[in-house]
Enzyme design. Structure first.
Site, PDB file in Angstrom:
ATOM      1  N   CYS A 322      76.601-112.915  -0.732  1.00  0.00           N
ATOM      2  CA  CYS A 322      75.895-112.715   0.619  1.00  0.00           C
ATOM      3  C   CYS A 322      75.470-114.211   0.878  1.00  0.00           C
ATOM      4  CB  CYS A 322      74.926-111.848   0.678  1.00  0.00           C
ATOM      5  SG  CYS A 322      75.309-110.224   0.077  1.00  0.00           S
ATOM      6  N   ASP A 396      72.297-112.000  -2.780  1.00  0.00           N
ATOM      7  CA  ASP A 396      70.867-112.208  -1.957  1.00  0.00           C
ATOM      8  C   ASP A 396      71.261-111.104  -0.626  1.00  0.00           C
ATOM      9  OD1 ASP A 396      68.690-113.398  -0.763  1.00  0.00           O
ATOM     10  OD2 ASP A 396      69.620-115.130   0.060  1.00  0.00           O
ATOM     11  N   CYS A 449      64.283-111.532   0.827  1.00  0.00           N
ATOM     12  CA  CYS A 449      63.403-112.175   1.373  1.00  0.00           C
ATOM     13  C   CYS A 449      62.372-111.039   2.056  1.00  0.00           C
ATOM     14  CB  CYS A 449      63.668-113.228   2.516  1.00  0.00           C
ATOM     15  SG  CYS A 449      64.582-112.608   3.829  1.00  0.00           S
TER      16      CYS A 449
END
Length: 498
Positions: A322, A396, A449
């Site tokens: 990603c 990710d 994140c």
């Protein structure tokens, strides 16, 4: 991160003329009046022009009128660079700070106004005991539009300690100052209450999720308090040194201190923190010669740590599933010294095009890009298939981006449980589709994140239960509250040998 592979998600929602009063000495003022005086003094000291208040209100009105709100930073760049605007660089930064402060504390401003007028069953004297989570469920960002602009910005000014003149433009200023001081006192008495979340610009309904994170990561109460306090402002802009270009500099120009001084000479407020470079304020990093020449890249410290978790080495075959615009791709390529291969995929071609431009500037010649939508496992390139897969695969995944709310305070108001549930399905699917590309004894790294347990440990647990060939090596939160950066998650898994 605000990535591809699925639907676009959240990055990865009274007043009149001032009264004239005799001047008082600073020492005679009660604490809250001293705070109010400090907030008002900036204009007298020349740090803000007298027209800032009108411009701030105008910008906020334009932002609120957006039916579909883009990321605030991108919207502000367009507004403040428009040819019809005469905002100086310094004033543009001040206006941006004002808008970000308003987005952080807009819910608090609405709550304070409710308490002042005793609306919605809210009593200032018992604010800490009020059911703020139920209040939050009914609240909408549009509620800020029902307030007079001077009242709204009065609360924002007090909370953010910005030197505007709204404290002189609002009625009931004594009542407001007393209310604000009372709430501040109650927050200090109960720093992990729903009211405290409001105070720090975090929705009270997130408290159970934050408590879950604190328990899972073994955060102390002081850790969680520090995490909340960090939501009040921006982290620094962290910089990564690109070894591929660094070696092109003279030997005496390669040290971190030399790079810091060179950036400072160009007007960048560069600092050294624990052997890492960062910047805060001053001229933009991307206009510096070191950035244009590819010696430095802008990459958050936690993001750098995710890339480091793959322990990339020359000769490795790595897939960044990603990749987006390629921040971690380039960090991996730099460690490989252009030996081996990094395959970067994404759902969107325009992101891969940007990655190619960045790779060229960085001197990364071992990066290849492909489109991949996670509908099926990746068709392996021939040389990768010969070794039965990649040595290392990074997923990710797209996420709520809750760990980046310090930089993107507008995103916290767009977050909801329905989006989170859909994202979890997307995350698990991408991880599942990427896994077959890992060779025996290879490494699979999952990252987001976000600080939410449901997007992190829960996804890893579900994947491992369904894929017994993989074992968990480590998993942890990175960044805030330990480091002054974004908050991210990384899990390292290993595939069994053949």
């Amino acid at each position: 991160m605000r990535k591809s592979h699925g639907p676009a998600k959240n990055s990865g929602s009274t007043f009149g003329k001032s009264k004239q009063r005799p001047a008082k000495s600073q020492s005679s003022r009660p604490p809250q009046k001293q705070r109010q005086s400090r907030a008002a003094s900036g204009s007298a000291n020349g740090r803000r022009g007298s027209g800032d208040e009108a411009r701030i209100i105008q910008l906020w009105s334009q932002w609120q009128s957006q039916a579909v709100k883009p990321p605030l930073d991108r919207w502000l760049r367009g507004q403040l660079r428009a040819p019809r605007q005469a905002d100086s660089a310094d004033n543009s930064r001040a206006l941006s700070e004002a808008m970000f402060s308003a987005l952080r504390f807009q819910q608090l401003a609405c709550a304070l106004e409710d308490m002042l007028n005793e609306r919605n069953g809210v009593s200032a004297s018992h604010a800490a005991e009020h059911d703020w989570q139920s209040w939050d469920e009914q609240w909408q960002p549009a509620a800020a539009d029902t307030m007079h602009p001077s009242a709204f910005w009065y609360w924002i000014q007090l909370r953010s300690l910005q030197p505007w003149n709204f404290v002189r433009m609002v009625r009931q200023d004594e009542q407001r100052a007393h209310l604000f001081a009372s709430i501040e006192h109650q927050v200090k008495a109960k720093p992990l209450s729903p009211l405290a979340l409001l105070w720090h610009g975090v929705r009270p309904s997130f408290l159970p999720l934050l408590q879950q994170r604190a328990k899972r990561s073994q955060w102390s109460d002081s850790d969680l308090q520090r995490f909340l306090q960090m939501q009040n402002g921006f982290p620094p802009l962290w910089l990564r040194i690109n070894d591929l270009r660094l070696n092109e500099l003279p030997a005496d120009a390669r040290e971190l201190k030399a790079l810091q001084l060179r950036l400072q000479e160009e007007g960048v407020s560069a600092q050294l923190r624990d052997d890492h470079l960062c910047a805060s304020g001053g001229r933009g990093v991307n206009s510096s010669e070191l950035y244009r020449n590819g010696v430095i890249e802008i990459q958050d410290l936690a993001s750098q740590q995710i890339a480091a978790a793959l322990d990339a080495r020359p000769g490795d075959k790595i897939w960044d599933a990603c990749a987006g615009a390629g921040g971690k791709t380039l960090a991996l390529a730099a460690k490989m010294n252009n030996k081996g291969a990094v395959v970067a995929t994404d759902l969107h071609q325009h992101k891969l095009d940007e990655l190619k431009r960045r790779a060229s500037r960085a001197g990364a010649r071992n990066v290849r890009t492909f489109l991949w939508d996670a509908a099926a496992p990746l068709r392996l390139p021939q040389e990768i298939a010969r070794q039965q897969g990649f040595d290392k695969v990074l997923v990710d995944a797209p996420c709520s981006s809750a760990g980046t709310w310090r930089r993107n305070p507008d995103a916290r108001w767009r977050f909801n449980s329905a989006d989170s549930s859909e994202l979890q399905q997307i995350q698990l699917n991408i991880l599942t589709q990427a896994a077959p590309a890992v060779r025996p004894d290879g490494m699979l790294v999952y990252a987001t994140c976000s600080w939410q347990v449901s997007e992190n440990e829960d996804i890893v647990s579900a994947f491992l239960q369904a894929n017994p060939a993989f074992s968990l090596q480590s998993q942890q939160m990175l960044g805030a509250p330990e480091d002054d950066c974004d908050c991210m998650f990384v899990a390292v898994m290993k595939k069994a040998g053949s």
